[in-house]
Motif scaffolding. Sequence first.
Motif, PDB file in Angstrom:
ATOM      1  N   LEU A 190      42.691  46.982  47.971  1.00 22.62           N
ATOM      2  CA  LEU A 190      41.300  46.626  47.691  1.00 22.62           C
ATOM      3  C   LEU A 190      40.730  47.494  46.572  1.00 22.62           C
ATOM      4  N   LEU A 191      40.995  48.795  46.630  1.00 20.33           N
ATOM      5  CA  LEU A 191      40.486  49.694  45.597  1.00 20.33           C
ATOM      6  C   LEU A 191      41.142  49.429  44.242  1.00 20.33           C
ATOM      7  N   LYS A 192      42.399  49.021  44.248  1.00 20.67           N
ATOM      8  CA  LYS A 192      43.040  48.631  42.992  1.00 20.67           C
ATOM      9  C   LYS A 192      42.350  47.412  42.387  1.00 20.67           C
ATOM     10  N   THR A 193      41.983  46.469  43.236  1.00 18.35           N
ATOM     11  CA  THR A 193      41.272  45.282  42.758  1.00 18.35           C
ATOM     12  C   THR A 193      39.927  45.662  42.148  1.00 18.35           C
ATOM     13  N   ILE A 194      39.210  46.564  42.819  1.00 11.82           N
ATOM     14  CA  ILE A 194      37.913  47.014  42.315  1.00 11.82           C
ATOM     15  C   ILE A 194      38.074  47.747  40.991  1.00 11.82           C
ATOM     16  N   ALA A 195      39.083  48.611  40.914  1.00 12.84           N
ATOM     17  CA  ALA A 195      39.342  49.333  39.671  1.00 12.84           C
ATOM     18  C   ALA A 195      39.670  48.368  38.541  1.00 12.84           C
ATOM     19  N   GLY A 196      40.357  47.278  38.878  1.00 10.46           N
ATOM     20  CA  GLY A 196      40.713  46.274  37.880  1.00 10.46           C
ATOM     21  C   GLY A 196      39.513  45.573  37.271  1.00 10.46           C
ATOM     22  N   ARG A 197      38.369  45.671  37.930  1.00  6.19           N
ATOM     23  CA  ARG A 197      37.133  45.077  37.396  1.00  6.19           C
ATOM     24  C   ARG A 197      36.400  46.028  36.457  1.00  6.19           C
ATOM     25  N   GLY A 198      36.956  47.222  36.280  1.00  9.23           N
ATOM     26  CA  GLY A 198      36.356  48.163  35.339  1.00  9.23           C
ATOM     27  C   GLY A 198      35.386  49.147  35.949  1.00  9.23           C
ATOM     28  N   ILE A 199      35.259  49.164  37.278  1.00  8.74           N
ATOM     29  CA  ILE A 199      34.369  50.128  37.923  1.00  8.74           C
ATOM     30  C   ILE A 199      35.048  51.485  37.957  1.00  8.74           C
ATOM     31  N   THR A 200      34.370  52.501  37.444  1.00  7.82           N
ATOM     32  CA  THR A 200      34.899  53.856  37.468  1.00  7.82           C
ATOM     33  C   THR A 200      34.837  54.390  38.890  1.00  7.82           C
ATOM     34  N   MET A 201      35.881  55.096  39.311  1.00  7.73           N
ATOM     35  CA  MET A 201      35.907  55.650  40.657  1.00  7.73           C
ATOM     36  C   MET A 201      36.299  57.120  40.636  1.00  7.73           C
ATOM     37  N   VAL A 202      35.620  57.889  41.464  1.00  4.30           N
ATOM     38  CA  VAL A 202      36.024  59.260  41.774  1.00  4.30           C
ATOM     39  C   VAL A 202      36.398  59.263  43.248  1.00  4.30           C
ATOM     40  N   VAL A 203      37.633  59.651  43.545  1.00  6.86           N
ATOM     41  CA  VAL A 203      38.165  59.572  44.905  1.00  6.86           C
ATOM     42  C   VAL A 203      38.544  60.957  45.396  1.00  6.86           C
ATOM     43  N   ILE A 204      37.946  61.378  46.509  1.00 10.54           N
ATOM     44  CA  ILE A 204      38.388  62.575  47.224  1.00 10.54           C
ATOM     45  C   ILE A 204      39.279  62.104  48.367  1.00 10.54           C
ATOM     46  N   ASP A 207      45.265  62.166  51.647  1.00 16.88           N
ATOM     47  CA  ASP A 207      46.504  61.403  51.749  1.00 16.88           C
ATOM     48  C   ASP A 207      47.094  61.219  50.350  1.00 16.88           C
ATOM     49  N   MET A 208      48.193  61.911  50.087  1.00 18.67           N
ATOM     50  CA  MET A 208      48.788  61.862  48.745  1.00 18.67           C
ATOM     51  C   MET A 208      49.348  60.485  48.409  1.00 18.67           C
ATOM     52  N   HIS A 209      49.717  59.708  49.429  1.00 19.49           N
ATOM     53  CA  HIS A 209      50.135  58.328  49.189  1.00 19.49           C
ATOM     54  C   HIS A 209      49.005  57.547  48.541  1.00 19.49           C
ATOM     55  N   VAL A 210      47.792  57.744  49.009  1.00 14.34           N
ATOM     56  CA  VAL A 210      46.625  57.079  48.438  1.00 14.34           C
ATOM     57  C   VAL A 210      46.358  57.589  47.026  1.00 14.34           C
ATOM     58  N   VAL A 211      46.375  58.916  46.877  1.00  6.49           N
ATOM     59  CA  VAL A 211      46.070  59.527  45.580  1.00  6.49           C
ATOM     60  C   VAL A 211      47.023  59.040  44.495  1.00  6.49           C
ATOM     61  N   PHE A 212      48.314  59.116  44.763  1.00  6.83           N
ATOM     62  CA  PHE A 212      49.289  58.763  43.730  1.00  6.83           C
ATOM     63  C   PHE A 212      49.407  57.254  43.536  1.00  6.83           C
ATOM     64  N   SER A 213      48.892  56.472  44.483  1.00 12.60           N
ATOM     65  CA  SER A 213      48.862  55.015  44.315  1.00 12.60           C
ATOM     66  C   SER A 213      47.713  54.575  43.411  1.00 12.60           C
ATOM     67  N   LEU A 214      46.653  55.387  43.347  1.00  4.52           N
ATOM     68  CA  LEU A 214      45.425  54.953  42.678  1.00  4.52           C
ATOM     69  C   LEU A 214      45.086  55.710  41.402  1.00  4.52           C
TER      70      LEU A 214
END
Length: 251
Positions: A190-204, A207-214
């Motif tokens: 879902l977050l990849k889809t949102i990022a694909g729309r050009g919305i800038t994200m700062v993620v804390i 879970d390193m699986h999440v971090v390195f995926s995004l």
Amino acid sequence: MSILTVRNVNKNFGGLAALSEVNLEVEEGSVHAIIGPNGAGKSTLLNCFVGRLDPDTGTVDFDGVSLLGLKPHQINQAGVSRVFQTPEIFGDLTLVENVMIPAFAKRDGAFKLSAWPAVRGEADIYQKAMDTLSDLGLAKYAQVTAGQLSRGDKRRLELAMCLVQEPKLLLLDEPTAGMARADTNRTIDLLKTIAGRGITMVVIEHDMHVVFSLADKISVLAQGTIIAEDLPEKIKGNPKVQEAYLGGAHL
């Protein structure tokens, strides 16, 4: 081009330094992760972005405008939305009502629950809320009371409450905390889809699986100071990061 610029931010609590000379630049349209051990100052830093805390010194600029001294609702109006560690939703209201409230707030500049009975019937806001719920796969629960949701769905609801405001910058504080792996993977998609729309994200995120995926870039915060900032593949092998974050173990 940077959409969020942080310069020399310091924040002390009772003489203890929670943040020390923090510098950060977040590129527009990117996903920028902030990682670090518990107590590193990550949530404190986010609170300085959204007006819940004022830095003792330093500057925080968003889209060329200083955020210092602004109230949280003014920062929200400027285009910054935040998903919290613990979902902040209206548990006694339905999902569609939960999403309508921030839609009203974005349109009118503020929202008071006392005004809710008079405005809850506005068709355009209702439709916008329904469209957002549908986008996040929650439309079938639109008339369900939000307090009945699973933790993962509460997270998605809070995300819907942010997205209905059409933010330029989305701040996510531990967006997958407490989720089972299947829910975590759905959230990553879902977050990849949102990022694909050009919305800038700062993620804390821990879970390193999440971090390195995004993440497009990762900043590492330790004891209130950014000790490294680089591309994900370089952060993985950084011995300074491994020592501070995992006691020398590999990420």
